[in-house]
Design a protein around this motif. Structure first.
Motif, short mmCIF file in Angstrom:
data_model
loop_
_atom_site.label_atom_id
_atom_site.label_comp_id
_atom_site.label_asym_id
_atom_site.label_seq_id
_atom_site.Cartn_x
_atom_site.Cartn_y
_atom_site.Cartn_z
N LEU A 1 1.11 -1.11 -0.25
CA LEU A 1 -0.07 -0.07 0.30
C LEU A 1 0.63 1.54 0.79
CD1 LEU A 1 -2.94 0.72 0.23
CD2 LEU A 1 -2.49 0.86 2.08
N ARG A 2 2.21 1.19 0.36
CA ARG A 2 2.73 1.79 1.00
C ARG A 2 3.59 3.05 -0.17
NH1 ARG A 2 6.31 -0.50 5.47
NH2 ARG A 2 6.02 -1.54 3.86
N LYS A 3 3.52 1.85 -1.41
CA LYS A 3 3.95 2.22 -3.11
C LYS A 3 2.57 2.27 -3.67
CE LYS A 3 7.70 -1.02 -2.53
NZ LYS A 3 8.67 -2.38 -3.16
N ILE A 4 1.41 2.95 -3.29
CA ILE A 4 0.13 3.12 -4.19
C ILE A 4 -0.22 4.18 -3.63
CG2 ILE A 4 -1.86 2.18 -4.96
CD1 ILE A 4 -1.36 -0.42 -3.53
N GLY A 5 0.07 4.96 -4.97
CA GLY A 5 -0.82 6.89 -4.71
C GLY A 5 -0.29 7.72 -3.46
N SER A 6 -0.66 8.24 -3.09
CA SER A 6 -0.28 8.98 -1.70
C SER A 6 0.69 8.15 -0.99
CB SER A 6 -1.08 9.40 -0.92
OG SER A 6 -1.89 8.54 0.13
N GLY A 7 0.51 6.85 -0.86
CA GLY A 7 2.05 5.45 0.30
C GLY A 7 1.29 6.54 1.85
N ASN A 8 0.26 6.29 1.59
CA ASN A 8 -0.56 6.62 2.82
C ASN A 8 -0.97 4.77 3.24
OD1 ASN A 8 -2.17 7.20 5.22
ND2 ASN A 8 -2.42 8.80 4.34
N ILE A 9 -1.18 4.85 4.57
CA ILE A 9 -1.60 3.59 5.21
C ILE A 9 -3.23 3.81 5.57
CG2 ILE A 9 0.13 2.68 5.70
CD1 ILE A 9 -0.59 3.32 8.36
N GLY A 10 -3.82 4.52 5.51
CA GLY A 10 -5.61 5.16 5.44
C GLY A 10 -6.32 4.19 4.62
N ALA A 11 -7.28 4.50 4.68
CA ALA A 11 -8.60 3.92 3.62
C ALA A 11 -8.85 4.86 2.51
CB ALA A 11 -9.49 4.50 4.35
N THR A 12 -8.49 6.21 2.80
CA THR A 12 -8.58 6.54 1.04
C THR A 12 -7.26 6.34 -0.13
OG1 THR A 12 -9.17 8.98 2.42
CG2 THR A 12 -8.51 9.14 0.34
N ASN A 13 -6.78 5.57 1.13
CA ASN A 13 -5.16 5.06 0.21
C ASN A 13 -6.21 3.45 -1.11
OD1 ASN A 13 -3.06 5.72 -1.65
ND2 ASN A 13 -1.59 4.91 -0.07
N VAL A 14 -6.19 3.11 0.77
CA VAL A 14 -6.99 1.65 0.07
C VAL A 14 -7.79 1.49 -0.85
CG1 VAL A 14 -8.22 -0.27 1.53
CG2 VAL A 14 -6.53 0.58 2.18
N LEU A 15 -8.76 2.06 -0.98
CA LEU A 15 -9.54 2.73 -2.03
C LEU A 15 -8.77 2.64 -3.88
CD1 LEU A 15 -12.43 2.64 -2.24
CD2 LEU A 15 -12.33 5.50 -2.19
N ARG A 16 -7.77 3.10 -3.45
CA ARG A 16 -7.07 3.09 -4.69
C ARG A 16 -6.84 2.09 -5.05
NH1 ARG A 16 -4.30 8.24 -2.44
NH2 ARG A 16 -5.71 9.25 -3.03
N THR A 17 -7.01 0.89 -4.38
CA THR A 17 -6.83 -0.79 -4.48
C THR A 17 -7.68 -1.04 -5.43
OG1 THR A 17 -7.95 -1.96 -3.11
CG2 THR A 17 -5.29 -1.02 -2.96
N GLY A 18 -8.62 -0.17 -5.81
CA GLY A 18 -9.88 -0.45 -6.40
C GLY A 18 -11.10 -1.41 -5.78
N SER A 19 -10.64 -1.42 -4.09
CA SER A 19 -11.72 -2.41 -3.00
C SER A 19 -12.31 -2.10 -2.33
CB SER A 19 -10.70 -3.08 -2.40
OG SER A 19 -11.54 -3.88 -1.62
N LYS A 20 -14.15 -0.84 -2.20
CA LYS A 20 -14.64 -0.55 -1.69
C LYS A 20 -14.66 -1.36 -0.46
CE LYS A 20 -16.78 2.36 -5.38
NZ LYS A 20 -18.58 1.77 -5.72
N GLY A 21 -14.51 -2.30 -0.33
CA GLY A 21 -14.68 -2.75 0.72
C GLY A 21 -13.37 -2.82 1.45
N LEU A 22 -12.50 -3.55 1.38
CA LEU A 22 -11.45 -2.80 2.12
C LEU A 22 -10.98 -1.81 2.64
CD1 LEU A 22 -8.84 -4.94 0.19
CD2 LEU A 22 -9.86 -5.85 2.34
N ALA A 23 -11.13 -0.57 1.87
CA ALA A 23 -11.56 0.41 2.20
C ALA A 23 -12.43 0.76 3.45
CB ALA A 23 -11.43 1.61 1.37
N ALA A 24 -13.61 0.40 2.89
CA ALA A 24 -14.80 0.64 4.04
C ALA A 24 -14.38 -0.61 5.74
CB ALA A 24 -16.13 0.53 4.24
N LEU A 25 -13.74 -1.38 5.56
CA LEU A 25 -13.13 -2.32 6.31
C LEU A 25 -11.73 -1.76 7.11
CD1 LEU A 25 -13.54 -4.64 8.53
CD2 LEU A 25 -11.80 -6.22 7.02
N THR A 26 -11.27 -0.37 6.45
CA THR A 26 -9.73 -0.12 7.23
C THR A 26 -9.84 1.03 7.94
OG1 THR A 26 -8.63 -0.37 5.27
CG2 THR A 26 -7.75 1.22 6.70
#
Length: 211
Positions: free
Chosen positions: A46-71
């Motif tokens: 996750l630290r190599k994606i988008g902003s590199g942040n470990i929060g839900a907003t950056n998790v959303l960039r993986t394309g998984s809304k479910g993972l982002a919501a769970l985070t």
């Protein structure tokens, strides 16, 4: 309250409980749920994606809304859990645990002290200490986000509004904590503030958003 002559025994105990609660809170807060969940799901670091942040907003960039919501949920609940554990030792220990959880999320030792920006954990700590503050944050966030589509601006306004609301209550202990948390949250959003001033901040749904 104990007799004046007993404070010499009570204060060290209170301090010790606060330190233990802070440590427990820090350990809980430092759990990088976003990083763990995305790795379990087989995504890139996750630290190599988008902003590199470990929060839900950056998790959303993986394309998984479910993972982002769970985070988002888990990052909030670790703050709430820390406060609830600390509360077993008293209100000051609960406050110390909340501070520990927030700092743990921002500066996790496991990730070289490079963590998230703290919005979800801020809400979770508020939920554990004074739930109306958490509700106020969420309502203000939703209104500002709906009006501007800036997630970062919504978080900044909501945290300031929450602090203002707490300052009007008799919960001075909690207000003092959230003064510190709000200052830290603003510091973590320094780059976002700079982009907002320049009109360069991405809106919700745009790929370059980094809140």
């Amino acid at each position: 309250m104990p007799p004046s002559g007993d404070w010499s025994n009570v204060l060290p105990l209170m301090l010790g409980l606060c330190l233990v609660s802070f440590a427990i809170g820090y350990l809980l807060g430092s759990i990088p749920f976003g990083l763990i969940l995305t790795r379990l799901a087989g995504h890139e670091d996750l630290r190599k994606i988008g902003s590199g942040n470990i929060g839900a907003t950056n998790v959303l960039r993986t394309g998984s809304k479910g993972l982002a919501a769970l985070t988002l949920l888990l990052d909030a609940l670790k703050g709430t859990a820390a406060v609830m554990i600390g509360a077993q030792f008293g209100p000051y220990a609960a406050t110390a645990a909340g501070l520990g959880a927030f700092l743990g999320h921002l500066f996790p030792v496991w990730l070289g002290f490079r963590g998230g920006k703290g919005v979800a954990t801020y809400i979770g700590v508020a939920l554990g200490l004074y739930w109306p503050a958490a509700l106020a944050f969420c309502l203000v966030w939703l209104m500002v986000a709906a009006a501007t589509r800036y997630s970062s601006l919504a978080a900044l306004v909501a945290s300031a509004a929450t602090l203002g609301a707490l300052a009007l209550t008799s919960e001075w202990r909690i207000a003092a904590l959230f003064l510190l948390l709000t200052v830290l949250l603003y510091a973590r959003h320094a780059q976002n503030i700079g982009r907002l001033v320049k009109g360069e901040e991405a809106r919700i749904g745009q790929s370059k958003q980094s809140t």
